[in-house]
Write a protein that holds these residues in place. Structure first.
Motif: not given
Lengths: 211, 184
Positions: B1-27
């Motif tokens: 898992m790349n660092e960017n994805e790791k950060e995005l996962v942490e952001m989502i888990l901390n309540g920033n649900t908007e980051a989910f789109e950025r996490l899944v858009i490559p797939y």
């Protein structure tokens, strides 16, 4: 390598899914066998075409549809981990739990060990006292037996009768019927060597002389 | 898992649900296509995709950030697709469906509207199809494919070999005019 074996392995040569040694063997065979080479090239060509088609032939989300989907998903709640398991993730909590568990285990094992030792001593004492008691009992029995042997009024009890006594313990009526009557009188005969005179004395149970 | 994805996962888990789109858009495209090639229908594929993203969001806390997010989300897709195919004998229906989603260009009459790719995939069993799609279409390694499908690397090789043989056979039968190859 024979053609049959080579053709079995050909599909896996395409993506290098076999060990290097096998790939080399198949490649050497292909170089020398026209039919297998043709087969290999066909595989290669088909796979390439399929991949190209796959690249061209793609479906995708419409932007509007995608936005709705993402909004719908992010409006949901992320599932929390089980509240029981959350503290287990903290290393300090885990370490303290382990320390506590180990200490409890040690206390438990230690107590058991001490208890067992105490029980062992008590048991030894019990055994000693039991042995002493048995010794006393057996010595008493022996004394009684000697006395009984000496007792001339001892009732004659046969082995069979002893069994009956044992069986009919607590049933005196039955015992009386089955047992021979107790000897109540004893006689003593004195014979003179010179004159041949015979004197017979009769005694009762209490050794009182009876005429 | 790349660092960017790791950060995005942490952001989502901390309540920033908007980051989910950025996490899944490559797939988003690859998962939709994977589901489409398994089911053979865009609507079914979208349903599978929706369920996949929903599960990924819901259970994101269970995701091990040391592992590949791509493999994790592909695994969810495969599980959802499996349940979808198994549900109420949809498997047979899906495997026997005629695909009319794409018109093949040149050399094909209207009767041959069925996609070449779908036609070839039709000859495969569900397992062979999944392995072929993950290994040859998505370019995952044998080990990754085995991990996603929860089977051994040997099983992947066996099914992959069988899938390639069947695809070649079907391709030669149905599209002999496309069979030209260049010697290397």
């Amino acid at each position: 390598m024979k053609c049959k074996k080579s053709r079995e392995l050909l599909p896996l040569i395409l993506g290098n899914e076999l060990p290097e040694r096998k790939i080399e063997k198949v490649r050497r065979h292909i170089e020398n066998c026209k039919n297998c080479k043709r087969e290999f090239l066909e595989y290669k060509s088909v796979l390439k075409k399929i991949k190209d088609i796959g690249r061209d032939e793609k479906v995708d989300w419409e932007e509007k549809e995608w936005k709705i989907l993402i909004d719908k998903i992010t409006s949901q709640n992320i599932e929390r981990k089980s509240s029981i398991l959350i503290p287990l993730e903290k290393p300090a909590f885990l370490a303290w739990t382990l320390v506590l568990l180990v200490s409890f285990a040690l206390i438990f094992v230690g107590r058991n060990f001490i208890n067992k030792r105490e029980i062992g001593i008590e048991r030894k004492n019990v055994v000693v006292s039991k042995l002493e008691k048995e010794e006393i009992r057996s010595s008493k029995k022996e004394e009684i037996a000697i006395l009984e042997e000496k007792n001339p009024f001892k009732p004659v009890v046969k082995a069979k009768q002893r069994k009956i006594i044992a069986k009919t313990k607590g049933q005196p009526e039955k015992m009386e019927k089955k047992m021979e009557p107790e000897q109540k009188i004893i006689s003593m005969t004195i014979v003179s060597r010179d004159t041949g005179l015979k004197i017979v004395w009769f005694f009762n149970k209490n050794f009182e002389w009876e005429e | 898992m790349n660092e960017n994805e790791k950060e995005l996962v942490e952001m989502i888990l901390n309540g920033n649900t908007e980051a989910f789109e950025r996490l899944v858009i490559p797939y988003r495209e690859s998962i939709l296509n994977l589901a489409y090639r398994i089911t053979g229908n865009v609507e079914d594929a979208k349903e599978i995709c929706q369920e996949t993203f929903l599960r990924a969001f819901k259970y994101l806390r269970k995701f091990d950030t040391r592992k590949s997010f791509k493999n994790w989300i592909f695994k969810i897709t495969m599980n959802v697709a499996k349940a979808y195919v198994n549900e109420s004998n949809k498997g047979k229906e899906i495997l026997n469906r005629t695909y009319v989603n794409k018109v093949i260009k040149d050399n094909h009459s209207p009767a041959e509207l069925k996609s070449i790719l779908m036609e070839c995939l039709d000859s495969l069993s569900i397992m062979e199809r999944k392995i072929f799609l993950l290994r040859d279409m998505e370019g995952l390694s044998v080990k990754e494919t085995a991990e996603i499908l929860g089977c051994s690397s040997i099983a992947v090789r066996v099914h992959l070999s069988s899938a390639r043989k069947k695809i070649k056979k079907r391709f030669q039968e149905k599209f002999p005019q496309w069979m030209g190859y260049h010697e290397v």
